[in-house]
Motif scaffolding. Structure first.
Motif, mmCIF file in Angstrom:
data_model
loop_
_atom_site.group_PDB
_atom_site.id
_atom_site.type_symbol
_atom_site.label_atom_id
_atom_site.label_comp_id
_atom_site.label_asym_id
_atom_site.label_seq_id
_atom_site.Cartn_x
_atom_site.Cartn_y
_atom_site.Cartn_z
ATOM 1 N N ASP A 1 30.504 21.407 22.550
ATOM 2 C CA ASP A 1 29.436 22.266 23.056
ATOM 3 C C ASP A 1 28.155 21.460 23.190
ATOM 4 N N ARG A 2 27.460 21.650 24.294
ATOM 5 C CA ARG A 2 26.216 20.918 24.551
ATOM 6 C C ARG A 2 25.196 21.167 23.437
ATOM 7 N N GLU A 3 25.163 22.372 22.913
ATOM 8 C CA GLU A 3 24.184 22.710 21.872
ATOM 9 C C GLU A 3 24.412 21.895 20.593
ATOM 10 N N LYS A 4 25.646 21.488 20.353
ATOM 11 C CA LYS A 4 25.956 20.725 19.142
ATOM 12 C C LYS A 4 25.598 19.246 19.277
ATOM 13 N N THR B 1 23.220 16.960 19.470
ATOM 14 C CA THR B 1 21.818 16.605 19.256
ATOM 15 C C THR B 1 21.764 15.161 18.792
#
Length: 92
Positions: free
Chosen positions: A26-29, A31
């Motif tokens: 997931d892109r949100e993960k 970082t």
């Protein structure tokens, strides 16, 4: 169209997108402080990511390069970006 390798922000974003797509995370993960382990990326995922980066940026990435020692996304991206910039400036 080949990306402008001197635009570090764009280069980092493109590398992030490759990590997301090839690592299937997931892109949100994804970082900068996320660890490779927290993203559940296996060695084969890293190989797939590096292969996709080779194709995207038209550079050869040696398997003994320091990217394989990266433990977090920031160090992985920093090592890849530095390598791409070094390789692209050699050919200019």
């Amino acid at each position: 169209m080949e990306p402008n390798v001197l635009d570090q922000t764009e280069l980092v974003n493109q590398i992030l997108e490759v990590i997301v797509s090839e690592g299937m995370v997931d892109r949100e993960k994804v970082t900068l402080d996320a660890t490779i382990e927290s993203l559940d990326l296996k060695s084969i995922d890293i190989v797939m990511i590096l292969t996709a980066i080779e194709e995207k940026f038209d550079v050869y990435i040696p398997m003994d390069a320091p990217f394989h020692e990266a433990t977090d996304v920031k160090s992985l991206i920093d090592a890849i970006a530095a390598y791409i910039i070094k390789e692209k400036t050699k050919t200019e």
